[in-house]
Design an enzyme around this catalytic site. Structure first.
Site, PDB file in Angstrom:
ATOM      1  N   THR A 224      76.734  80.298  -0.312  1.00 40.08           N
ATOM      2  CA  THR A 224      76.861  79.939  -1.729  1.00 40.08           C
ATOM      3  C   THR A 224      77.653  81.069  -2.357  1.00 40.08           C
ATOM      4  OG1 THR A 224      75.559  79.911  -3.874  1.00 40.08           O
ATOM      5  CG2 THR A 224      74.568  81.050  -1.952  1.00 40.08           C
ATOM      6  N   SER A 268      69.291  85.764  -7.183  1.00 37.63           N
ATOM      7  CA  SER A 268      67.843  85.323  -7.085  1.00 37.63           C
ATOM      8  C   SER A 268      67.516  85.385  -5.745  1.00 37.63           C
ATOM      9  CB  SER A 268      67.844  83.847  -7.441  1.00 37.63           C
ATOM     10  OG  SER A 268      68.341  83.069  -6.492  1.00 37.63           O
ATOM     11  N   TYR A 270      66.504  82.751  -3.743  1.00 41.47           N
ATOM     12  CA  TYR A 270      67.214  82.000  -3.053  1.00 41.47           C
ATOM     13  C   TYR A 270      68.607  82.327  -2.477  1.00 41.47           C
ATOM     14  CZ  TYR A 270      70.844  78.480  -2.724  1.00 41.47           C
ATOM     15  OH  TYR A 270      72.074  77.949  -2.532  1.00 41.47           O
ATOM     16  N   HIS A 271      69.315  82.996  -3.190  1.00 34.33           N
ATOM     17  CA  HIS A 271      70.780  83.443  -2.984  1.00 34.33           C
ATOM     18  C   HIS A 271      70.538  84.865  -1.805  1.00 34.33           C
ATOM     19  CE1 HIS A 271      71.837  81.289  -6.672  1.00 34.33           C
ATOM     20  NE2 HIS A 271      73.078  81.249  -5.982  1.00 34.33           N
ATOM     21  N   LYS A 274      70.577  83.292   1.232  1.00 34.97           N
ATOM     22  CA  LYS A 274      71.740  82.743   1.746  1.00 34.97           C
ATOM     23  C   LYS A 274      72.454  84.143   2.394  1.00 34.97           C
ATOM     24  CE  LYS A 274      71.828  78.416   0.706  1.00 34.97           C
ATOM     25  NZ  LYS A 274      72.312  77.385   1.815  1.00 34.97           N
TER      26      LYS A 274
HETATM   27  N1  USQ Z   1      72.443  77.131 -16.679  1.00 38.10           N
HETATM   28  C1  USQ Z   1      72.205  76.969 -18.042  1.00 38.10           C
HETATM   29  N2  USQ Z   1      71.524  76.048 -18.522  1.00 38.10           N
HETATM   30  C2  USQ Z   1      70.998  74.933 -17.705  1.00 38.10           C
HETATM   31  C3  USQ Z   1      70.910  75.173 -16.171  1.00 38.10           C
HETATM   32  C4  USQ Z   1      71.829  76.322 -15.835  1.00 38.10           C
HETATM   33  O1  USQ Z   1      72.852  77.722 -18.973  1.00 38.10           O
HETATM   34  O2  USQ Z   1      70.405  74.138 -18.089  1.00 38.10           O
HETATM   35  C5  USQ Z   1      73.157  78.196 -16.284  1.00 38.10           C
HETATM   36  C6  USQ Z   1      72.584  79.314 -15.393  1.00 38.10           C
HETATM   37  O3  USQ Z   1      72.053  80.209 -16.200  1.00 38.10           O
HETATM   38  C7  USQ Z   1      73.656  79.571 -14.438  1.00 38.10           C
HETATM   39  C8  USQ Z   1      74.579  78.504 -14.309  1.00 38.10           C
HETATM   40  O4  USQ Z   1      74.134  77.428 -15.483  1.00 38.10           O
HETATM   41  O5  USQ Z   1      74.392  80.441 -15.040  1.00 38.10           O
HETATM   42  C9  USQ Z   1      74.619  77.764 -13.159  1.00 38.10           C
HETATM   43  O6  USQ Z   1      73.202  77.386 -13.093  1.00 38.10           O
HETATM   44  P1  USQ Z   1      72.753  76.062 -12.017  1.00 38.10           P
HETATM   45  O7  USQ Z   1      71.367  75.845 -12.094  1.00 38.10           O
HETATM   46  O8  USQ Z   1      73.603  74.966 -11.989  1.00 38.10           O
HETATM   47  O9  USQ Z   1      73.097  76.660 -10.445  1.00 38.10           O
HETATM   48  P2  USQ Z   1      72.697  77.762  -9.760  1.00 38.10           P
HETATM   49  O10 USQ Z   1      71.090  78.273  -9.776  1.00 38.10           O
HETATM   50  O11 USQ Z   1      73.602  78.957  -9.498  1.00 38.10           O
HETATM   51  O12 USQ Z   1      72.612  77.321  -8.168  1.00 38.10           O
HETATM   52  C10 USQ Z   1      73.158  76.210  -7.815  1.00 38.10           C
HETATM   53  C11 USQ Z   1      72.663  75.313  -6.503  1.00 38.10           C
HETATM   54  C12 USQ Z   1      72.615  76.145  -5.414  1.00 38.10           C
HETATM   55  C13 USQ Z   1      73.886  76.509  -5.064  1.00 38.10           C
HETATM   56  C14 USQ Z   1      74.661  77.298  -6.527  1.00 38.10           C
HETATM   57  C15 USQ Z   1      76.091  77.781  -6.178  1.00 38.10           C
HETATM   58  O13 USQ Z   1      71.340  74.959  -6.978  1.00 38.10           O
HETATM   59  O14 USQ Z   1      72.024  75.446  -4.159  1.00 38.10           O
HETATM   60  O15 USQ Z   1      73.840  77.586  -4.111  1.00 38.10           O
HETATM   61  O16 USQ Z   1      74.537  76.469  -7.375  1.00 38.10           O
HETATM   62  S1  USQ Z   1      76.466  79.243  -7.296  1.00 38.10           S
HETATM   63  O17 USQ Z   1      76.067  79.058  -8.494  1.00 38.10           O
HETATM   64  O18 USQ Z   1      77.627  79.410  -6.963  1.00 38.10           O
HETATM   65  O19 USQ Z   1      75.876  80.151  -6.438  1.00 38.10           O
END
Ligand code: USQ
Length: 492
Positions: A224, A268, A270-271, A274
Protein backbone atom coordinates in the site's frame (compact mmCIF):
# COMPACT_ATOMS: atom_id res chain seq x y z
CA UNK A 1 11.44 -3.42 -31.17
CA UNK A 2 9.05 -6.37 -30.96
CA UNK A 3 6.38 -7.04 -33.57
CA UNK A 4 3.34 -7.02 -31.29
CA UNK A 5 4.37 -4.04 -29.18
CA UNK A 6 3.20 -5.90 -26.05
CA UNK A 7 5.06 -4.87 -22.93
CA UNK A 8 6.33 -8.39 -22.29
CA UNK A 9 6.98 -9.53 -25.88
CA UNK A 10 10.75 -9.42 -25.44
CA UNK A 11 10.86 -11.17 -22.07
CA UNK A 12 12.56 -14.53 -22.15
CA UNK A 13 12.59 -17.83 -20.32
CA UNK A 14 14.45 -16.03 -17.54
CA UNK A 15 11.05 -14.81 -16.38
CA UNK A 16 8.89 -17.76 -17.35
CA UNK A 17 7.51 -19.74 -14.40
CA UNK A 18 7.25 -22.81 -16.63
CA UNK A 19 11.01 -23.34 -16.94
CA UNK A 20 13.35 -25.06 -14.57
CA UNK A 21 16.89 -23.75 -14.22
CA UNK A 22 19.64 -26.32 -14.51
CA UNK A 23 23.14 -25.40 -13.47
CA UNK A 24 25.52 -24.98 -10.60
CA UNK A 25 25.14 -21.35 -9.69
CA UNK A 26 24.02 -20.68 -6.14
CA UNK A 27 21.61 -17.85 -6.84
CA UNK A 28 21.13 -17.24 -3.15
CA UNK A 29 24.65 -15.98 -2.79
CA UNK A 30 23.83 -12.67 -4.43
CA UNK A 31 20.25 -11.69 -3.50
CA UNK A 32 19.84 -9.55 -6.60
CA UNK A 33 18.47 -10.70 -9.92
CA UNK A 34 21.00 -8.46 -11.69
CA UNK A 35 23.57 -11.10 -10.80
CA UNK A 36 22.13 -13.39 -13.42
CA UNK A 37 23.88 -11.39 -16.09
CA UNK A 38 27.16 -12.66 -14.71
CA UNK A 39 25.75 -16.16 -14.68
CA UNK A 40 24.83 -16.20 -18.36
CA UNK A 41 26.48 -18.95 -20.28
CA UNK A 42 26.70 -21.15 -17.22
CA UNK A 43 23.01 -21.84 -17.12
CA UNK A 44 20.52 -23.78 -19.16
CA UNK A 45 16.82 -24.31 -18.64
CA UNK A 46 14.28 -26.99 -19.33
CA UNK A 47 10.67 -26.16 -20.23
CA UNK A 48 8.13 -28.09 -18.19
CA UNK A 49 5.52 -27.48 -20.86
CA UNK A 50 7.74 -28.39 -23.80
CA UNK A 51 10.22 -30.98 -22.46
CA UNK A 52 10.85 -32.19 -26.01
CA UNK A 53 13.07 -29.14 -26.61
CA UNK A 54 15.59 -30.45 -24.09
CA UNK A 55 18.03 -28.11 -22.34
CA UNK A 56 18.52 -24.67 -23.85
CA UNK A 57 19.84 -21.16 -23.22
CA UNK A 58 17.14 -19.14 -21.38
CA UNK A 59 17.83 -16.11 -23.57
CA UNK A 60 16.96 -17.92 -26.79
CA UNK A 61 13.13 -17.86 -26.58
CA UNK A 62 11.01 -14.74 -26.06
CA UNK A 63 7.36 -14.68 -24.97
CA UNK A 64 6.51 -13.40 -28.42
CA UNK A 65 8.17 -16.35 -30.11
CA UNK A 66 6.99 -19.03 -27.66
CA UNK A 67 3.89 -21.04 -28.57
CA UNK A 68 2.93 -21.27 -24.86
CA UNK A 69 2.51 -17.49 -24.51
CA UNK A 70 -0.54 -16.01 -26.21
CA UNK A 71 -1.36 -12.41 -26.97
CA UNK A 72 -4.15 -10.77 -24.93
CA UNK A 73 -5.16 -7.11 -24.46
CA UNK A 74 -2.88 -7.01 -21.39
CA UNK A 75 0.18 -8.56 -23.02
CA UNK A 76 1.25 -12.13 -23.65
CA UNK A 77 -0.16 -14.58 -21.11
CA UNK A 78 0.95 -18.12 -20.52
CA UNK A 79 -1.67 -20.44 -22.02
CA UNK A 80 -4.06 -21.69 -19.28
CA UNK A 81 -1.78 -20.01 -16.77
CA UNK A 82 -2.45 -21.44 -13.34
CA UNK A 83 -3.21 -18.45 -11.11
CA UNK A 84 -3.95 -18.80 -7.43
CA UNK A 85 -5.93 -15.91 -5.95
CA UNK A 86 -5.69 -15.65 -2.18
CA UNK A 87 -8.71 -13.76 -0.86
CA UNK A 88 -10.98 -14.35 -3.85
CA UNK A 89 -14.17 -13.31 -2.04
CA UNK A 90 -12.97 -9.71 -1.53
CA UNK A 91 -13.49 -6.36 -3.27
CA UNK A 92 -10.41 -7.01 -5.44
CA UNK A 93 -10.23 -10.81 -5.44
CA UNK A 94 -13.49 -11.40 -7.25
CA UNK A 95 -13.01 -8.94 -10.17
CA UNK A 96 -9.46 -10.28 -10.50
CA UNK A 97 -10.76 -13.85 -10.81
CA UNK A 98 -13.29 -12.82 -13.46
CA UNK A 99 -10.78 -10.86 -15.52
CA UNK A 100 -8.10 -13.54 -15.47
CA UNK A 101 -10.54 -16.35 -16.17
CA UNK A 102 -11.89 -14.36 -19.11
CA UNK A 103 -8.31 -13.95 -20.43
CA UNK A 104 -7.92 -17.72 -20.44
CA UNK A 105 -6.17 -18.33 -17.11
CA UNK A 106 -6.98 -21.34 -14.99
CA UNK A 107 -8.10 -19.60 -11.81
CA UNK A 108 -8.30 -21.18 -8.40
CA UNK A 109 -9.14 -19.03 -5.41
CA UNK A 110 -9.29 -19.48 -1.68
CA UNK A 111 -10.90 -17.38 1.03
CA UNK A 112 -11.92 -17.88 4.65
CA UNK A 113 -14.92 -15.56 4.11
CA UNK A 114 -13.74 -13.46 7.05
CA UNK A 115 -14.47 -10.15 5.33
CA UNK A 116 -18.19 -10.91 5.28
CA UNK A 117 -18.10 -11.56 9.03
CA UNK A 118 -16.05 -8.48 9.88
CA UNK A 119 -18.32 -6.16 7.90
CA UNK A 120 -21.40 -7.71 9.56
CA UNK A 121 -19.74 -7.17 12.95
CA UNK A 122 -19.81 -3.46 12.15
CA UNK A 123 -23.55 -3.68 11.42
CA UNK A 124 -22.90 -3.19 7.71
CA UNK A 125 -23.10 -5.19 4.51
CA UNK A 126 -22.10 -4.82 0.86
CA UNK A 127 -24.56 -2.27 -0.53
CA UNK A 128 -24.60 -4.03 -3.89
CA UNK A 129 -25.90 -7.53 -3.18
CA UNK A 130 -23.40 -10.36 -3.61
CA UNK A 131 -24.09 -14.07 -3.72
CA UNK A 132 -22.36 -16.89 -1.88
CA UNK A 133 -19.12 -18.07 -3.48
CA UNK A 134 -20.98 -21.03 -4.98
CA UNK A 135 -23.49 -18.62 -6.56
CA UNK A 136 -20.74 -16.33 -7.84
CA UNK A 137 -18.86 -19.20 -9.44
CA UNK A 138 -22.10 -20.38 -11.06
CA UNK A 139 -22.83 -16.84 -12.32
CA UNK A 140 -19.33 -16.64 -13.84
CA UNK A 141 -19.99 -19.90 -15.64
CA UNK A 142 -23.38 -18.76 -16.92
CA UNK A 143 -22.63 -15.15 -17.86
CA UNK A 144 -18.97 -15.35 -18.88
CA UNK A 145 -18.61 -19.00 -19.83
CA UNK A 146 -15.61 -19.46 -17.51
CA UNK A 147 -14.78 -22.07 -14.89
CA UNK A 148 -13.42 -20.63 -11.66
CA UNK A 149 -12.54 -22.95 -8.82
CA UNK A 150 -13.11 -21.88 -5.23
CA UNK A 151 -12.10 -23.52 -1.99
CA UNK A 152 -13.02 -22.20 1.43
CA UNK A 153 -9.70 -22.14 3.24
CA UNK A 154 -7.76 -19.98 5.66
CA UNK A 155 -4.31 -18.84 4.52
CA UNK A 156 -3.19 -19.43 8.11
CA UNK A 157 -3.95 -23.14 7.75
CA UNK A 158 -0.41 -23.94 6.69
CA UNK A 159 -0.76 -27.70 6.12
CA UNK A 160 -3.77 -27.05 3.86
CA UNK A 161 -1.88 -24.32 2.00
CA UNK A 162 1.13 -26.57 1.44
CA UNK A 163 -1.12 -29.33 0.08
CA UNK A 164 -2.90 -26.86 -2.19
CA UNK A 165 0.34 -25.48 -3.67
CA UNK A 166 1.69 -28.97 -4.17
CA UNK A 167 -1.48 -30.00 -5.97
CA UNK A 168 -2.20 -26.90 -8.08
CA UNK A 169 1.38 -25.83 -8.83
CA UNK A 170 0.45 -22.19 -9.44
CA UNK A 171 2.50 -20.21 -11.93
CA UNK A 172 1.31 -16.94 -10.43
CA UNK A 173 0.00 -16.17 -6.94
CA UNK A 174 -1.96 -13.03 -6.12
CA UNK A 175 -1.84 -12.23 -2.41
CA UNK A 176 -5.05 -10.34 -1.56
CA UNK A 177 -5.86 -12.37 1.58
CA UNK A 178 -5.27 -9.53 4.02
CA UNK A 179 -7.42 -7.40 6.29
CA UNK A 180 -7.36 -4.06 4.42
CA UNK A 181 -8.76 -1.54 6.90
CA UNK A 182 -6.74 1.12 8.72
CA UNK A 183 -9.61 2.13 11.07
CA UNK A 184 -10.39 -1.51 11.95
CA UNK A 185 -6.74 -2.03 12.92
CA UNK A 186 -6.86 1.03 15.20
CA UNK A 187 -10.17 0.19 16.92
CA UNK A 188 -8.78 -1.93 19.77
CA UNK A 189 -6.07 -4.41 20.62
CA UNK A 190 -8.02 -7.46 19.46
CA UNK A 191 -8.56 -5.98 16.02
CA UNK A 192 -4.98 -4.74 15.74
CA UNK A 193 -3.74 -8.22 16.63
CA UNK A 194 -6.17 -9.83 14.21
CA UNK A 195 -4.86 -7.56 11.44
CA UNK A 196 -1.22 -8.26 12.19
CA UNK A 197 -1.80 -11.99 12.68
CA UNK A 198 -3.78 -12.35 9.49
CA UNK A 199 -1.60 -10.16 7.28
CA UNK A 200 1.92 -10.65 8.61
CA UNK A 201 1.70 -14.31 9.60
CA UNK A 202 -0.38 -15.15 6.53
CA UNK A 203 2.21 -13.71 4.14
CA UNK A 204 5.13 -15.26 6.01
CA UNK A 205 3.53 -18.71 5.92
CA UNK A 206 2.80 -18.24 2.24
CA UNK A 207 6.45 -17.49 1.47
CA UNK A 208 7.65 -20.66 3.17
CA UNK A 209 4.98 -22.69 1.38
CA UNK A 210 5.98 -21.22 -1.98
CA UNK A 211 9.64 -21.97 -1.29
CA UNK A 212 8.84 -25.59 -0.53
CA UNK A 213 6.06 -26.35 -2.98
CA UNK A 214 5.91 -23.86 -5.88
CA UNK A 215 9.22 -21.95 -5.97
CA UNK A 216 8.86 -20.85 -9.61
CA UNK A 217 5.53 -19.07 -9.09
CA UNK A 218 5.66 -15.29 -9.27
CA UNK A 219 4.07 -13.61 -6.27
CA UNK A 220 2.05 -10.45 -6.73
CA UNK A 221 1.93 -8.99 -3.23
CA UNK A 222 -0.51 -6.20 -2.50
CA UNK A 223 1.23 -3.54 -0.47
CA UNK A 224 0.00 0.00 0.00
CA UNK A 225 1.10 3.57 -0.67
CA UNK A 226 0.48 4.18 3.05
CA UNK A 227 3.66 2.23 3.77
CA UNK A 228 5.61 5.31 2.69
CA UNK A 229 3.54 7.77 4.70
CA UNK A 230 3.65 11.38 3.59
CA UNK A 231 7.17 12.69 4.32
CA UNK A 232 7.13 16.31 5.43
CA UNK A 233 10.50 16.89 3.79
CA UNK A 234 8.90 16.42 0.38
CA UNK A 235 11.11 13.43 -0.37
CA UNK A 236 9.58 11.79 -3.43
CA UNK A 237 7.92 8.40 -2.95
CA UNK A 238 10.18 6.35 -5.18
CA UNK A 239 8.99 3.05 -6.56
CA UNK A 240 10.55 0.77 -3.97
CA UNK A 241 14.28 1.00 -4.24
CA UNK A 242 16.22 4.21 -4.17
CA UNK A 243 17.80 5.02 -7.50
CA UNK A 244 21.49 4.19 -7.58
CA UNK A 245 22.55 7.80 -7.24
CA UNK A 246 20.47 8.75 -4.18
CA UNK A 247 22.82 10.41 -1.75
CA UNK A 248 22.20 11.80 1.73
CA UNK A 249 24.48 14.15 3.69
CA UNK A 250 25.20 13.48 7.35
CA UNK A 251 27.78 15.40 9.41
CA UNK A 252 29.73 16.41 6.37
CA UNK A 253 29.74 12.94 4.89
CA UNK A 254 27.77 11.59 1.96
CA UNK A 255 25.84 8.34 2.27
CA UNK A 256 24.64 6.55 -0.81
CA UNK A 257 21.25 4.88 -0.46
CA UNK A 258 21.52 3.06 -3.77
CA UNK A 259 19.73 -0.28 -3.64
CA UNK A 260 18.22 0.18 -0.19
CA UNK A 261 14.49 -0.11 0.39
CA UNK A 262 12.71 3.23 0.38
CA UNK A 263 12.13 4.27 4.01
CA UNK A 264 8.72 3.49 5.41
CA UNK A 265 6.54 5.61 7.70
CA UNK A 266 3.22 3.76 7.97
CA UNK A 267 0.03 5.51 9.07
CA UNK A 268 -1.86 2.79 11.03
CA UNK A 269 -1.25 -0.70 12.41
CA UNK A 270 -2.80 -2.01 9.20
CA UNK A 271 -0.15 -0.14 7.22
CA UNK A 272 2.51 -1.41 9.64
CA UNK A 273 1.43 -4.95 8.76
CA UNK A 274 1.99 -4.13 5.10
CA UNK A 275 5.49 -2.83 5.79
CA UNK A 276 6.30 -6.10 7.53
CA UNK A 277 4.90 -7.92 4.48
CA UNK A 278 7.19 -5.93 2.21
CA UNK A 279 10.27 -6.89 4.21
CA UNK A 280 9.21 -10.54 4.41
CA UNK A 281 8.76 -10.76 0.65
CA UNK A 282 12.00 -8.90 -0.05
CA UNK A 283 13.94 -11.24 2.23
CA UNK A 284 12.33 -14.36 0.75
CA UNK A 285 13.38 -13.26 -2.73
CA UNK A 286 16.91 -12.79 -1.41
CA UNK A 287 17.21 -15.99 0.62
CA UNK A 288 15.32 -18.41 -1.60
CA UNK A 289 15.37 -16.90 -5.04
CA UNK A 290 11.62 -16.39 -5.05
CA UNK A 291 10.27 -13.65 -7.32
CA UNK A 292 7.77 -10.94 -6.55
CA UNK A 293 6.23 -7.64 -7.46
CA UNK A 294 5.21 -5.65 -4.42
CA UNK A 295 2.36 -3.38 -5.45
CA UNK A 296 2.21 -0.10 -3.54
CA UNK A 297 -1.49 0.37 -4.01
CA UNK A 298 -3.24 3.72 -3.75
CA UNK A 299 -6.82 4.09 -2.53
CA UNK A 300 -9.08 2.13 -4.89
CA UNK A 301 -12.58 3.27 -5.75
CA UNK A 302 -15.39 2.26 -8.09
CA UNK A 303 -17.17 -0.98 -8.85
CA UNK A 304 -16.88 -1.34 -12.57
CA UNK A 305 -14.97 -3.60 -14.96
CA UNK A 306 -15.69 -5.21 -18.32
CA UNK A 307 -16.78 -8.39 -16.53
CA UNK A 308 -18.52 -6.90 -13.47
CA UNK A 309 -20.70 -4.68 -15.65
CA UNK A 310 -22.22 -7.62 -17.51
CA UNK A 311 -24.71 -8.65 -14.86
CA UNK A 312 -25.54 -7.86 -11.20
CA UNK A 313 -24.99 -11.53 -10.33
CA UNK A 314 -21.29 -10.84 -10.98
CA UNK A 315 -21.11 -7.87 -8.56
CA UNK A 316 -18.08 -7.41 -6.39
CA UNK A 317 -18.71 -6.34 -2.82
CA UNK A 318 -19.01 -2.62 -2.17
CA UNK A 319 -18.62 -1.28 1.36
CA UNK A 320 -19.27 2.23 2.59
CA UNK A 321 -19.11 2.05 6.38
CA UNK A 322 -16.39 3.79 8.37
CA UNK A 323 -14.12 0.74 8.57
CA UNK A 324 -14.51 -0.98 5.22
CA UNK A 325 -15.41 1.78 2.77
CA UNK A 326 -12.76 3.93 1.09
CA UNK A 327 -13.26 7.64 0.83
CA UNK A 328 -14.56 8.09 -2.74
CA UNK A 329 -17.00 5.18 -2.40
CA UNK A 330 -18.19 6.59 0.92
CA UNK A 331 -18.68 10.11 -0.43
CA UNK A 332 -20.85 8.92 -3.31
CA UNK A 333 -22.98 6.84 -0.92
CA UNK A 334 -23.31 9.83 1.44
CA UNK A 335 -24.35 12.09 -1.46
CA UNK A 336 -26.99 9.59 -2.56
CA UNK A 337 -28.75 9.63 0.83
CA UNK A 338 -28.35 13.38 1.47
CA UNK A 339 -25.79 12.98 4.24
CA UNK A 340 -23.03 15.62 4.32
CA UNK A 341 -19.70 14.33 2.97
CA UNK A 342 -17.39 13.70 5.92
CA UNK A 343 -14.04 15.43 5.38
CA UNK A 344 -11.62 14.52 8.18
CA UNK A 345 -9.66 17.47 9.58
CA UNK A 346 -8.61 20.17 7.14
CA UNK A 347 -9.15 17.87 4.16
CA UNK A 348 -5.81 18.90 2.69
CA UNK A 349 -4.34 15.41 3.19
CA UNK A 350 -3.39 13.89 -0.15
CA UNK A 351 -3.36 10.30 -1.31
CA UNK A 352 -2.85 8.46 -4.58
CA UNK A 353 -6.04 7.07 -6.14
CA UNK A 354 -6.91 4.55 -8.84
CA UNK A 355 -10.12 2.96 -10.09
CA UNK A 356 -10.88 -0.70 -9.54
CA UNK A 357 -10.85 -1.26 -13.30
CA UNK A 358 -7.38 0.27 -13.71
CA UNK A 359 -6.03 -1.60 -10.69
CA UNK A 360 -7.16 -4.88 -12.24
CA UNK A 361 -5.48 -4.01 -15.52
CA UNK A 362 -2.21 -3.18 -13.74
CA UNK A 363 -2.14 -6.45 -11.84
CA UNK A 364 -2.94 -8.49 -14.94
CA UNK A 365 -0.02 -6.81 -16.71
CA UNK A 366 2.27 -7.68 -13.81
CA UNK A 367 1.12 -11.30 -13.88
CA UNK A 368 1.87 -11.36 -17.60
CA UNK A 369 5.44 -10.13 -17.11
CA UNK A 370 6.80 -12.20 -14.23
CA UNK A 371 9.97 -11.15 -12.45
CA UNK A 372 13.09 -13.24 -12.85
CA UNK A 373 14.07 -15.67 -10.10
CA UNK A 374 15.32 -13.69 -7.13
CA UNK A 375 13.88 -10.45 -8.44
CA UNK A 376 11.92 -8.29 -6.02
CA UNK A 377 10.48 -5.16 -7.57
CA UNK A 378 8.03 -2.49 -6.55
CA UNK A 379 5.43 -0.54 -8.49
CA UNK A 380 3.45 2.43 -7.24
CA UNK A 381 -0.06 1.74 -8.45
CA UNK A 382 -1.89 5.07 -8.61
CA UNK A 383 -3.14 7.27 -11.43
CA UNK A 384 -4.08 10.51 -9.63
CA UNK A 385 -3.22 12.39 -6.49
CA UNK A 386 -6.08 14.27 -4.82
CA UNK A 387 -6.69 15.95 -1.50
CA UNK A 388 -9.86 14.90 0.34
CA UNK A 389 -11.28 18.38 -0.23
CA UNK A 390 -10.78 18.05 -3.97
CA UNK A 391 -12.59 14.71 -3.92
CA UNK A 392 -15.51 16.20 -1.99
CA UNK A 393 -15.73 19.08 -4.45
CA UNK A 394 -15.63 16.80 -7.50
CA UNK A 395 -18.22 14.39 -6.06
CA UNK A 396 -20.52 17.31 -5.19
CA UNK A 397 -20.18 18.73 -8.70
CA UNK A 398 -21.00 15.41 -10.37
CA UNK A 399 -23.89 14.85 -7.95
CA UNK A 400 -25.63 17.91 -9.48
CA UNK A 401 -25.87 16.04 -12.78
CA UNK A 402 -28.14 13.66 -10.85
CA UNK A 403 -30.15 16.50 -9.25
CA UNK A 404 -28.56 15.96 -5.86
CA UNK A 405 -27.65 18.99 -3.72
CA UNK A 406 -24.70 17.97 -1.60
CA UNK A 407 -23.44 19.38 1.67
CA UNK A 408 -19.88 18.96 2.85
CA UNK A 409 -18.85 18.72 6.47
CA UNK A 410 -15.47 19.10 8.09
CA UNK A 411 -15.18 17.02 11.22
CA UNK A 412 -12.49 16.58 13.82
CA UNK A 413 -9.99 14.14 12.30
CA UNK A 414 -10.40 10.74 13.96
CA UNK A 415 -7.00 9.72 12.59
CA UNK A 416 -3.49 10.79 13.50
CA UNK A 417 -2.20 11.85 10.10
CA UNK A 418 -0.52 14.89 8.58
CA UNK A 419 -3.06 17.16 7.00
CA UNK A 420 -0.68 19.63 5.36
CA UNK A 421 2.13 17.86 3.56
CA UNK A 422 3.90 17.60 0.23
CA UNK A 423 3.08 14.41 -1.70
CA UNK A 424 5.38 13.61 -4.59
CA UNK A 425 4.44 10.15 -5.86
CA UNK A 426 6.58 8.62 -8.57
CA UNK A 427 4.39 6.27 -10.57
CA UNK A 428 6.10 5.58 -13.85
CA UNK A 429 6.90 1.89 -14.02
CA UNK A 430 3.42 0.57 -14.75
CA UNK A 431 3.10 2.80 -17.79
CA UNK A 432 6.72 2.67 -18.95
CA UNK A 433 7.57 -0.95 -18.36
CA UNK A 434 4.22 -2.75 -18.26
CA UNK A 435 2.27 -0.83 -20.91
CA UNK A 436 -0.46 0.33 -18.52
CA UNK A 437 -2.89 2.90 -19.94
CA UNK A 438 -5.71 4.14 -17.76
CA UNK A 439 -9.14 3.08 -19.03
CA UNK A 440 -11.28 5.02 -16.58
CA UNK A 441 -11.17 8.60 -15.38
CA UNK A 442 -12.41 9.86 -12.02
CA UNK A 443 -15.53 11.61 -13.32
CA UNK A 444 -16.70 8.67 -15.45
CA UNK A 445 -16.21 6.21 -12.65
CA UNK A 446 -18.03 8.43 -10.16
CA UNK A 447 -20.92 8.91 -12.61
CA UNK A 448 -21.14 5.15 -12.96
CA UNK A 449 -21.21 4.84 -9.18
CA UNK A 450 -24.04 7.36 -8.90
CA UNK A 451 -26.07 5.40 -11.45
CA UNK A 452 -25.62 2.18 -9.49
CA UNK A 453 -26.09 3.64 -6.02
CA UNK A 454 -29.21 5.58 -6.98
CA UNK A 455 -31.04 2.38 -7.90
CA UNK A 456 -33.88 2.17 -5.34
CA UNK A 457 -32.85 -1.20 -3.89
CA UNK A 458 -29.22 -0.09 -3.48
CA UNK A 459 -30.22 3.26 -2.00
CA UNK A 460 -32.45 1.40 0.47
CA UNK A 461 -29.48 -0.70 1.56
CA UNK A 462 -27.39 2.46 2.11
CA UNK A 463 -30.16 4.03 4.19
CA UNK A 464 -30.40 0.86 6.29
CA UNK A 465 -26.75 1.20 7.32
CA UNK A 466 -26.67 4.97 7.58
CA UNK A 467 -25.47 4.76 11.21
CA UNK A 468 -22.26 3.06 10.13
CA UNK A 469 -21.17 5.95 7.91
CA UNK A 470 -20.18 8.60 10.45
CA UNK A 471 -16.72 7.81 11.91
CA UNK A 472 -16.31 6.74 15.54
CA UNK A 473 -12.84 5.15 15.66
CA UNK A 474 -10.22 7.53 17.01
CA UNK A 475 -6.56 6.69 16.47
CA UNK A 476 -5.84 8.26 19.89
CA UNK A 477 -7.82 5.52 21.63
CA UNK A 478 -10.19 8.09 23.13
CA UNK A 479 -13.93 7.58 23.00
CA UNK A 480 -16.72 10.05 22.44
CA UNK A 481 -18.33 11.77 19.51
CA UNK A 482 -16.31 13.63 16.93
CA UNK A 483 -17.00 17.33 16.66
CA UNK A 484 -18.43 18.76 13.44
CA UNK A 485 -16.25 21.79 12.64
CA UNK A 486 -17.92 23.31 9.61
CA UNK A 487 -20.67 22.51 7.11
CA UNK A 488 -21.15 24.14 3.71
CA UNK A 489 -22.59 23.66 0.24
CA UNK A 490 -19.79 23.58 -2.34
CA UNK A 491 -20.08 26.21 -5.04
CA UNK A 492 -20.88 24.95 -8.52
N1 USQ B 1 -11.08 10.30 4.74
C1 USQ B 1 -11.93 11.39 4.92
N2 USQ B 1 -13.25 11.13 5.09
C2 USQ B 1 -13.78 9.87 5.09
C3 USQ B 1 -12.91 8.79 4.89
C4 USQ B 1 -11.57 9.04 4.73
O1 USQ B 1 -11.49 12.53 4.95
O2 USQ B 1 -15.00 9.74 5.26
C5 USQ B 1 -9.65 10.55 4.50
C6 USQ B 1 -8.70 9.86 5.46
O3 USQ B 1 -8.46 10.63 6.60
C7 USQ B 1 -7.48 9.62 4.60
C8 USQ B 1 -8.02 9.51 3.18
O4 USQ B 1 -9.35 10.02 3.22
O5 USQ B 1 -6.62 10.71 4.65
C9 USQ B 1 -8.07 8.10 2.63
O6 USQ B 1 -8.80 7.28 3.53
P1 USQ B 1 -9.48 5.91 3.09
O7 USQ B 1 -10.28 5.41 4.25
O8 USQ B 1 -10.17 6.05 1.80
O9 USQ B 1 -8.21 5.02 2.78
P2 USQ B 1 -7.09 4.43 3.75
O10 USQ B 1 -7.51 4.33 5.15
O11 USQ B 1 -5.86 5.22 3.47
O12 USQ B 1 -6.96 2.94 3.20
C10 USQ B 1 -7.37 2.58 1.89
C11 USQ B 1 -7.65 1.09 1.87
C12 USQ B 1 -6.37 0.33 2.16
C13 USQ B 1 -5.29 0.78 1.18
C14 USQ B 1 -5.11 2.29 1.25
C15 USQ B 1 -4.15 2.83 0.22
O13 USQ B 1 -8.66 0.77 2.82
O14 USQ B 1 -6.61 -1.06 2.06
O15 USQ B 1 -4.09 0.15 1.53
O16 USQ B 1 -6.37 2.91 0.98
S1 USQ B 1 -3.26 4.23 0.84
O17 USQ B 1 -4.20 5.18 1.41
O18 USQ B 1 -2.57 4.82 -0.27
O19 USQ B 1 -2.36 3.74 1.85
Amino acid sequence: MTESGCHNAGQTCWSCPAVEFKGHVDFRACGQAAFRKAAQGQLVVECQRRPEIGYFDPNSITFESCSEWQETPDGYLLKDMRVLILGMDGYLGWPMALKLAKQGCRVLGIDNLMRRELVAERGADSITPIGSMAERVAAAREKLGVEIEFREMDLLDRPALAALLEEFQPESIVQFAEIPSAPYSMADVERAVNTVQNNVVGTLGLLFAVRDHAPDASIIKLGTMGEYGSPLTGRPLFEGLFPGDAVLQYQGQEWSLGGELTPRDPVSFYHVSKVQGTFSVYEACKYWWLRSYDVMQGVIYGNSSAELDLDPSLNTRFDIDEWWGTVVNRFVAQAVIGMPLTIYGSGSQKRGYITLRDAMQCITRLIAAPPEPGQYDVVNQVTDVFSVREIAQMVATIAREFDLEVEVQRIENPRVESEEHPYEVIHEKLADRFGFESESAFADEVRHLFRVLLQPEVKARILKQRDTLFPKTKWSGEHGDLEVLETWKPAA
